[in-house]
Design a protein around this motif. Structure first.
Motif, PDB file in Angstrom:
ATOM      1  N   GLU A   5       5.745  47.643 -17.882  1.00  0.00           N
ATOM      2  CA  GLU A   5       5.877  46.301 -18.430  1.00  0.00           C
ATOM      3  C   GLU A   5       4.552  45.880 -19.058  1.00  0.00           C
ATOM      4  O   GLU A   5       3.506  45.936 -18.411  1.00  0.00           O
ATOM      5  N   GLN A   6       4.614  45.470 -20.316  1.00  0.00           N
ATOM      6  CA  GLN A   6       3.439  45.029 -21.069  1.00  0.00           C
ATOM      7  C   GLN A   6       3.783  43.737 -21.796  1.00  0.00           C
ATOM      8  O   GLN A   6       4.926  43.286 -21.770  1.00  0.00           O
ATOM      9  N   CYS A  63      -0.094  45.050 -25.169  1.00  0.00           N
ATOM     10  CA  CYS A  63      -1.257  45.104 -24.282  1.00  0.00           C
ATOM     11  C   CYS A  63      -0.883  44.489 -22.941  1.00  0.00           C
ATOM     12  O   CYS A  63       0.221  43.985 -22.758  1.00  0.00           O
ATOM     13  N   ASN A  64      -1.833  44.518 -22.016  1.00  0.00           N
ATOM     14  CA  ASN A  64      -1.564  43.888 -20.728  1.00  0.00           C
ATOM     15  C   ASN A  64      -1.731  42.370 -20.843  1.00  0.00           C
ATOM     16  O   ASN A  64      -2.234  41.854 -21.846  1.00  0.00           O
ATOM     17  N   ALA A  65      -1.304  41.656 -19.837  1.00  0.00           N
ATOM     18  CA  ALA A  65      -1.299  40.190 -19.870  1.00  0.00           C
ATOM     19  C   ALA A  65      -2.698  39.598 -20.028  1.00  0.00           C
ATOM     20  O   ALA A  65      -2.879  38.609 -20.742  1.00  0.00           O
ATOM     21  N   ALA A  66      -3.688  40.195 -19.402  1.00  0.00           N
ATOM     22  CA  ALA A  66      -5.051  39.667 -19.489  1.00  0.00           C
ATOM     23  C   ALA A  66      -5.586  39.750 -20.917  1.00  0.00           C
ATOM     24  O   ALA A  66      -6.218  38.807 -21.410  1.00  0.00           O
ATOM     25  N   GLY A  90       5.760  37.909 -25.445  1.00  0.00           N
ATOM     26  CA  GLY A  90       6.974  38.220 -24.706  1.00  0.00           C
ATOM     27  C   GLY A  90       6.741  39.488 -23.902  1.00  0.00           C
ATOM     28  O   GLY A  90       5.833  40.267 -24.199  1.00  0.00           O
ATOM     29  N   THR A  91       7.529  39.675 -22.904  1.00  0.00           N
ATOM     30  CA  THR A  91       7.414  40.862 -22.064  1.00  0.00           C
ATOM     31  C   THR A  91       8.271  41.978 -22.649  1.00  0.00           C
ATOM     32  O   THR A  91       9.410  41.760 -23.045  1.00  0.00           O
ATOM     33  N   VAL A  92       7.680  43.172 -22.722  1.00  0.00           N
ATOM     34  CA  VAL A  92       8.386  44.353 -23.217  1.00  0.00           C
ATOM     35  C   VAL A  92       8.173  45.500 -22.238  1.00  0.00           C
ATOM     36  O   VAL A  92       7.206  45.519 -21.472  1.00  0.00           O
ATOM     37  N   ASN A  93       9.080  46.456 -22.255  1.00  0.00           N
ATOM     38  CA  ASN A  93       8.921  47.682 -21.480  1.00  0.00           C
ATOM     39  C   ASN A  93       8.592  48.810 -22.446  1.00  0.00           C
ATOM     40  O   ASN A  93       9.336  49.032 -23.402  1.00  0.00           O
ATOM     41  N   VAL A  94       7.487  49.494 -22.211  1.00  0.00           N
ATOM     42  CA  VAL A  94       7.084  50.596 -23.087  1.00  0.00           C
ATOM     43  C   VAL A  94       7.276  51.912 -22.353  1.00  0.00           C
ATOM     44  O   VAL A  94       7.141  52.001 -21.127  1.00  0.00           O
ATOM     45  N   LEU A  95       7.620  52.942 -23.115  1.00  0.00           N
ATOM     46  CA  LEU A  95       7.926  54.249 -22.533  1.00  0.00           C
ATOM     47  C   LEU A  95       6.733  55.187 -22.504  1.00  0.00           C
ATOM     48  O   LEU A  95       6.821  56.254 -21.917  1.00  0.00           O
ATOM     49  N   LYS A  99      -0.601  54.775 -23.613  1.00  0.00           N
ATOM     50  CA  LYS A  99      -1.075  54.371 -24.931  1.00  0.00           C
ATOM     51  C   LYS A  99      -1.570  52.934 -24.961  1.00  0.00           C
ATOM     52  O   LYS A  99      -2.194  52.503 -25.913  1.00  0.00           O
ATOM     53  N   PHE A 100      -1.285  52.157 -23.902  1.00  0.00           N
ATOM     54  CA  PHE A 100      -1.605  50.737 -23.924  1.00  0.00           C
ATOM     55  C   PHE A 100      -2.509  50.355 -22.775  1.00  0.00           C
ATOM     56  O   PHE A 100      -2.972  49.333 -22.604  1.00  0.00           O
TER      57      PHE A 100
END
Length: 100
Positions: A5-6, A63-66, A90-95, A99-100
């Motif tokens: 979750e990013q 990126c992350n929330a911070a 917005g919150t996304v799920n990356v596979l 990379k992030f």
């Protein structure tokens, strides 16, 4: 499946800001970004991209929330008073979380 979750940070801004924004984004911790030319209409009127001075760009950063919070706060402090700009997350799920 390895997913993480990013945050998806989206910035819509005047194209004249592209080099400044990308520099700020990287300095604030993002590993990358995607830029698109966009057009539309909002509180500042029609932005049709037919003339460079009236063009808009859309920058997406995963990126992350911070990092998303740091970039958002910086953009608000540095650009909101003088430029047309919209920022949302917005919150996304990356596979490929590495990379992030």
């Amino acid at each position: 499946m390895n997913k993480s979750e990013q945050q998806l940070l989206t910035i819509i801004a005047e194209s004249v800001l592209e080099s400044s924004l990308t520099k700020d984004i990287e300095q604030l911790g993002a590993k990358g970004y995607t830029i698109m030319d966009v057009r539309g209409k909002g509180s500042k009127g029609l932005r049709n991209a037919g003339w460079d001075a009236s063009a808009n760009i859309r920058i997406e950063v995963i990126c992350n929330a911070a990092v998303a919070d740091a970039i958002s706060a910086h953009l608000q402090d540095k650009y909101y008073n003088d430029y047309a700009m919209v920022v949302y997350t917005g919150t996304v799920n990356v596979l490929r979380p590495d990379k992030f």
